[in-house]
Design an enzyme around this catalytic site. Structure first.
Site, short mmCIF file in Angstrom:
data_model
loop_
_atom_site.label_atom_id
_atom_site.label_comp_id
_atom_site.label_asym_id
_atom_site.label_seq_id
_atom_site.Cartn_x
_atom_site.Cartn_y
_atom_site.Cartn_z
CG LEU A 105 34.01 46.40 29.74
CD1 LEU A 105 32.69 47.08 29.40
CD2 LEU A 105 34.57 46.98 31.04
NE ARG A 107 30.88 43.53 33.00
CZ ARG A 107 30.07 43.67 31.97
NH1 ARG A 107 29.82 42.61 31.19
NH2 ARG A 107 29.53 44.84 31.68
CG PHE A 160 34.43 49.74 39.73
CD1 PHE A 160 34.32 48.44 40.14
CD2 PHE A 160 35.41 50.54 40.33
CE1 PHE A 160 35.17 47.91 41.10
CE2 PHE A 160 36.26 50.02 41.29
CZ PHE A 160 36.14 48.71 41.67
CD GLU A 161 36.08 46.94 35.04
OE1 GLU A 161 35.50 47.06 33.95
OE2 GLU A 161 37.30 47.12 35.18
N GLY A 162 30.56 47.73 35.17
CA GLY A 162 29.16 47.37 34.98
C GLY A 162 28.49 47.11 36.30
#
Length: 381
Positions: free
Chosen positions: A241, A245, A364-366
């Site tokens: 991740l 990111r 998304f992606e946190g």
């Protein structure tokens, strides 16, 4: 879009030129049709794979491009400036290759990685679940060893899978034991008995590439599809991740650049009170702020990428890049709609689509709230 890039080698400059050529020929003419009709661009990812654009960040020994991350991300930005959904799917494919490349055995890499990096098979990333998004440790999809130990039986539901139902493989995270240390990573095939996918989500943007749920009903995965050790899944997921990111930061920057370009072009052509609207100070200052936001986003993701390329810690910088770039994309695309006025609110111009596409990048992606948590925890340490 023709950003003046500071690239480390002549080879990288040639790669950016090739990317622009392909993007202008293959992406720009098709994006409006497929996004409006919500149809998948069949064959497009094969084209990108044949051009070598789907394995850029990985070693040449496995068929990758052997490029620094800072170069790969700038290629991604060029793609995103033409078609955000395709760039995001390319970023997700790169993310899905990370577990095998970084944690797989030599035999596993030799068996699967070359086809993945060549784009012969496209990847998806299957971590989130309906009740486990930001809290990845709460996932409940199970992978239980069969009695003979030759396979894992997977049961449960996954959610928010980019390329769901279209991908040839998935980086799948499933529970093999209780607790946060009981999650494992698998290289799952795209088709298996007992694996089905839900209908594509009805999304606000990025409509040409499907996002679906996946339903595992006792599907069997051979034991050699376990990547890393049992219980190592969260470590693998989080290391991937950090890279993902950065991919989204680059995509957001490309989207913001496209919105800025559209706004500047319009402001140079439209006149009011006998002057181009770009010559009115209020509008000119707004465009200046938009340009500064795009430049800042690009500089931030490049700083994090260069740290990664040097082998230095970059987790906090990756979160900062994702936060800054996606917030910038949301503001710049919104301001681009404002510059175009009523026209910006219509589908006759692309800026309304850019604005819709920017929103998901903050999620998304946190989510960007999670990025702030990662940054603050880094500071506390």
């Amino acid at each position: 879009m023709d950003v003046d890039r500071l690239l480390p080698t002549p080879e990288a400059a040639d790669l950016i030129a090739l990317t622009r050529e392909i993007a202008d020929k293959e992406l720009s003419p098709r994006v409006d049709e497929h996004e409006a009709a919500e149809t998948y661009p069949e064959g497009l990812f094969t084209t990108l794979g044949e051009a070598g654009l789907l394995g850029l960040a990985y070693p040449e020994e496995f068929g990758g491009g052997g490029q620094p991350y800072e170069v790969y991300l700038q290629v991604l930005e060029e793609l995103a400036a033409r078609w955000a959904a395709v760039a995001v799917a390319t970023s997700v494919h790169t993310l899905a290759c990370h577990p095998l490349h970084s944690f797989g055995t030599p035999d596993q890499k030799e068996r699967w990685l070359p086809a993945m990096l060549a784009g012969e098979t496209i990847g998806g990333y299957s971590l989130s679940e309906p009740q486990a998004g930001s809290d990845a440790a709460a996932l409940s999809c199970k992978a239980e060893r069969t009695d003979d130990g030759a396979a894992y039986r997977v049961t449960g539901n996954k959610a928010w899978i980019t390329h769901g139902g279209k991908a040839g493989f998935y980086a799948l995270f499933a529970r093999t034991a209780p607790g946060s240390h009981g999650i494992s990573c698998f290289l799952a095939p795209g088709a298996a008995d007992g694996l089905t996918f839900g209908k594509p989500e009805r999304k606000m943007g990025l409509q040409a590439v499907p996002t679906t749920s996946a339903h595992w009903d006792g599907a069997l995965l051979d034991s050699d599809r376990l990547i890393g050790d049992e219980g190592q899944g969260l470590q693998i997921a989080f290391s991937a991740l950090d890279c993902g990111r950065l991919g989204i930061a680059a995509c957001a920057t490309g989207l913001a650049q496209a919105a800025l370009d559209a706004a500047v072009d319009y402001a140079n052509e439209r006149t009011t009170f006998g002057r181009r609207i770009v010559d009115h100070q209020g509008l000119g200052f707004l465009l200046a702020d938009m340009a500064a936001a795009v430049d800042s986003a690009r500089a931030t993701y490049l700083d994090a990428a260069r740290r990664r390329d040097l082998g230095r810690p970059f987790s906090r910088q990756a979160s900062a890049a994702k936060l800054i770039a996606t917030d910038a994309a949301m503001k710049v695309t919104t301001d681009a709609v404002q510059v175009l006025g009523g026209y910006g609110y219509t589908r006759d111009f692309p800026v309304e689509r850019y604005m819709r596409e920017a929103k998901i990048m903050q999620i998304f992606e946190g989510t960007n709230q999670i990025q702030r948590l990662v940054i603050s925890r880094g500071l506390a340490r």
